[in-house]
Design a protein around this motif. Structure first.
Motif, short mmCIF file in Angstrom:
data_model
loop_
_atom_site.label_atom_id
_atom_site.label_comp_id
_atom_site.label_asym_id
_atom_site.label_seq_id
_atom_site.Cartn_x
_atom_site.Cartn_y
_atom_site.Cartn_z
N VAL A 1 0.83 -1.21 0.00
CA VAL A 1 0.00 0.00 0.00
C VAL A 1 0.87 1.26 0.00
O VAL A 1 0.56 2.24 -0.68
CB VAL A 1 -0.96 0.00 1.21
N LYS A 2 1.96 1.20 0.72
CA LYS A 2 2.88 2.35 0.77
C LYS A 2 3.43 2.66 -0.62
O LYS A 2 3.51 3.83 -1.02
CB LYS A 2 4.03 2.04 1.73
N ASN A 3 3.80 1.61 -1.35
CA ASN A 3 4.44 1.81 -2.66
C ASN A 3 3.46 1.93 -3.82
O ASN A 3 3.75 2.59 -4.81
CB ASN A 3 5.40 0.66 -2.94
N GLN A 4 2.30 1.26 -3.70
CA GLN A 4 1.34 1.21 -4.82
C GLN A 4 0.09 2.04 -4.59
O GLN A 4 -0.65 2.31 -5.53
CB GLN A 4 0.95 -0.24 -5.09
N GLY A 5 -0.20 2.36 -3.34
CA GLY A 5 -1.33 3.23 -3.03
C GLY A 5 -2.62 2.54 -2.68
O GLY A 5 -3.54 3.16 -2.15
N SER A 6 -2.72 1.24 -2.94
CA SER A 6 -3.95 0.51 -2.64
C SER A 6 -3.69 -0.98 -2.69
O SER A 6 -2.61 -1.43 -3.08
CB SER A 6 -5.06 0.88 -3.64
N LEU A 7 -4.71 -1.74 -2.30
CA LEU A 7 -4.72 -3.20 -2.47
C LEU A 7 -6.07 -3.53 -3.08
O LEU A 7 -7.08 -3.58 -2.39
CB LEU A 7 -4.54 -3.92 -1.14
N ASP A 8 -6.11 -3.74 -4.38
CA ASP A 8 -7.37 -3.96 -5.07
C ASP A 8 -7.83 -5.41 -5.00
O ASP A 8 -9.01 -5.69 -4.83
CB ASP A 8 -7.23 -3.54 -6.54
N VAL A 9 -6.86 -6.35 -5.15
CA VAL A 9 -7.19 -7.77 -5.17
C VAL A 9 -6.17 -8.55 -4.35
O VAL A 9 -4.96 -8.33 -4.48
CB VAL A 9 -7.19 -8.33 -6.61
N MET A 10 -6.68 -9.47 -3.52
CA MET A 10 -5.82 -10.36 -2.74
C MET A 10 -6.14 -11.79 -3.15
O MET A 10 -7.29 -12.24 -3.03
CB MET A 10 -6.08 -10.18 -1.25
N VAL A 11 -5.16 -12.50 -3.67
CA VAL A 11 -5.34 -13.90 -4.04
C VAL A 11 -4.57 -14.76 -3.04
O VAL A 11 -3.34 -14.75 -3.01
CB VAL A 11 -4.84 -14.19 -5.47
N ASN A 12 -5.30 -15.49 -2.21
CA ASN A 12 -4.69 -16.32 -1.18
C ASN A 12 -4.50 -17.74 -1.71
O ASN A 12 -5.37 -18.60 -1.61
CB ASN A 12 -5.56 -16.32 0.08
N ASN A 13 -3.32 -17.95 -2.27
CA ASN A 13 -3.02 -19.21 -2.95
C ASN A 13 -2.03 -20.09 -2.20
O ASN A 13 -2.00 -21.30 -2.40
CB ASN A 13 -2.47 -18.91 -4.35
N ALA A 14 -1.21 -19.51 -1.34
CA ALA A 14 -0.17 -20.28 -0.65
C ALA A 14 -0.77 -21.50 0.05
O ALA A 14 -1.74 -21.38 0.80
CB ALA A 14 0.56 -19.40 0.36
N GLY A 15 -0.19 -22.66 -0.22
CA GLY A 15 -0.73 -23.88 0.39
C GLY A 15 0.26 -25.02 0.26
O GLY A 15 1.12 -25.03 -0.63
N GLY B 1 -12.76 -3.71 -2.45
CA GLY B 1 -11.73 -4.75 -2.54
C GLY B 1 -12.29 -6.07 -3.04
O GLY B 1 -13.51 -6.25 -3.16
N ASN B 2 -11.41 -6.98 -3.34
CA ASN B 2 -11.78 -8.27 -3.90
C ASN B 2 -10.78 -9.31 -3.41
O ASN B 2 -9.57 -9.12 -3.53
CB ASN B 2 -11.75 -8.18 -5.44
N ILE B 3 -11.28 -10.39 -2.84
CA ILE B 3 -10.43 -11.47 -2.36
C ILE B 3 -10.83 -12.77 -3.06
O ILE B 3 -12.02 -13.08 -3.16
CB ILE B 3 -10.56 -11.66 -0.83
N TRP C 1 -11.00 -14.09 -13.64
CA TRP C 1 -12.40 -13.69 -13.86
C TRP C 1 -13.04 -13.22 -12.57
O TRP C 1 -13.72 -12.18 -12.53
CB TRP C 1 -13.18 -14.85 -14.47
N LEU C 2 -12.84 -13.96 -11.49
CA LEU C 2 -13.41 -13.57 -10.19
C LEU C 2 -12.82 -12.26 -9.70
O LEU C 2 -13.48 -11.48 -9.00
CB LEU C 2 -13.19 -14.67 -9.16
N ALA C 3 -11.57 -12.01 -10.04
CA ALA C 3 -10.89 -10.79 -9.59
C ALA C 3 -11.30 -9.57 -10.40
O ALA C 3 -11.08 -8.44 -9.98
CB ALA C 3 -9.37 -10.98 -9.70
N SER C 4 -11.91 -9.81 -11.55
CA SER C 4 -12.27 -8.71 -12.44
C SER C 4 -13.70 -8.22 -12.21
O SER C 4 -14.49 -8.86 -11.51
CB SER C 4 -12.12 -9.16 -13.90
N ASP C 5 -14.02 -7.12 -12.85
CA ASP C 5 -15.38 -6.57 -12.76
C ASP C 5 -16.37 -7.35 -13.61
O ASP C 5 -17.57 -7.07 -13.59
CB ASP C 5 -15.37 -5.10 -13.19
N LYS C 6 -15.89 -8.32 -14.35
CA LYS C 6 -16.78 -9.17 -15.14
C LYS C 6 -17.65 -10.05 -14.23
O LYS C 6 -18.66 -10.60 -14.67
CB LYS C 6 -15.97 -10.07 -16.08
N SER C 7 -17.25 -10.19 -12.98
CA SER C 7 -18.00 -11.05 -12.04
C SER C 7 -18.51 -10.23 -10.85
O SER C 7 -18.61 -10.74 -9.74
CB SER C 7 -17.10 -12.19 -11.53
#
Length: 251
Positions: free
Chosen positions: A77-91, A136-138, A229-235
Motif C-alpha cells: 500500500v505504501k508503494n502502490q497506493g492501494s490493495l485492489d485484489v488479494m489472491v490467497n493461494n499459498a498452500g 476490494g476483492n479477495i 475472472w473472479l478478480a475482475s469486474d466481469k463477475s
C-alpha cells in the motif's frame, strides 16, 4: 478482464497455480505483487512477467507469520497506493498419506498453519485495508478436497473445508462494504503439490486420472483463468461462491 492498473497480491506465486495466476493477471494489465516464501522463485516469476512487458514486484513472505503478512500489505500500500485484489493461494500438502489415527502431528500442524491460519491472516490484514479504502476483492484458492471427503488426507481436507467456510462467512460480513470474496476449488491440477501426491505411490497417477471424466489433470493456467475472472469486474455480482474446476471428478 478490466484489471488494468489494479494492484494485486498473489501468495504462493512462485510456482504452480500461483505463478500462472500472477502471470495472467499481469497479462491483463494488473500490477502484480508476487509473494512467496521462496524469494528466488518469486523473483523468477516477477522477472518473467517483466520480460513479457508486465509489471511485477517480488516479495518474500511466510503466511504463517502474522507480522510478515502485515508487513507485506503495509509495504504494498505504501508503494502502490492501494490493495485492489488479494489472491490467497499459498498452500501445502502433508508429507504422508495416512488415515486419521495414523495422521502425523507434524503434518497436521504444518498444513493447518499454512492453508488455514495463513489464509485467515491474509484475509484479516487485506480486509482491514479494503475497509479503509472502501472496496476490494479477495479470491481464495480452496480445493475439491474442501467440498467432498478426501481419505488419507485429513489435515489438507480440514484446511480446505475451512477455506470454503471462511470465504462464505467473510463474504456475508462484507457484502455491504463493497468487498467481494470468492473461492476456486481445483481438482487434480498439474503443480508441485500434485507431483508430491503422485510420488507417494507408483500407481497413483493412473488411479487418479482414471477417476476424471475428462481423462486428464487440470492445467494451472485453467485455474488461473477462473481466478482472474473472479478478480475482475466481469463477475461483480458474485460473492461468497466456490467455483469447482475438476474435469468432472466430483460427478
Amino acid at each position: 478482464m478490466e484489471l488494468m492498473n489494479k494492484v494485486v497480491v498473489v501468495t504462493g506465486a512462485g510456482s504452480g497455480i500461483g505463478a500462472a495466476t500472477a502471470t495472467l493477471m499481469a497479462a491483463h494489465g494488473a500490477k502484480v505483487m508476487v509473494a512467496d516464501i521462496n524469494l528466488k522463485s518469486a523473483q523468477k516469476v516477477a522477472d518473467d512477467i517483466t520480460k513479457m512487458g508486465g509489471e511485477a514486484v517480488p516479495f518474500q513472505v511466510n503466511v504463517t507469520q502474522f507480522n510478515e503478512v502485515e508487513s507485506l500489505i503495509v509495504e504494498v500500500v505504501k508503494n502502490q497506493g492501494s490493495l485492489d485484489v488479494m489472491v490467497n493461494n499459498a498452500g501445502i500438502g502433508g508429507k504422508n498419506q495416512k488415515r486419521t489415527a495414523e495422521h502425523t502431528l507434524e503434518d497436521w500442524h504444518n498444513v493447518i498453519a499454512v492453508n488455514q491460519t495463513g489464509v485467515f491472516y491474509c484475509m484479516k490484514v487485506a480486509l482491514g485495508q479494503m475497509m479503509e479504502q472502501g472496496y476490494g476483492n479477495i479470491v481464495n484458492i480452496a480445493s475439491l478436497a474442501g467440498l467432498k471427503p478426501s481419505g488419507n488426507n485429513l489435515s489438507y481436507s480440514a484446511s480446505k473445508f475451512a477455506v470454503v467456510g471462511m470465504t462464505k462467512s467473510a463474504a456475508l460480513e462484507y457484502g455491504r462494504k463493497n468487498i467481494r470474496i470468492n473461492a476456486v476449488c481445483p481438482g487434480y491440477t498439474q503443480s508441485p503439490l500434485l507431483d508430491q501426491l503422485l510420488s507417494s505411490r507408483s500407481e497413483m497417477r493412473d488411479r487418479l486420472r482414471g477417476k476424471i471424466p475428462m481423462d486428464r489433470f487440470g492445467e494451472a493456467t485453467e485455474i488461473a483463468e477462473a481466478v482472474v475472472w473472479l478478480a475482475s469486474d466481469k463477475s461483480k455480482y458474485i460473492t461468497g461462491q466456490t467455483i469447482t474446476l475438476d474435469g468432472g471428478i466430483s460427478l
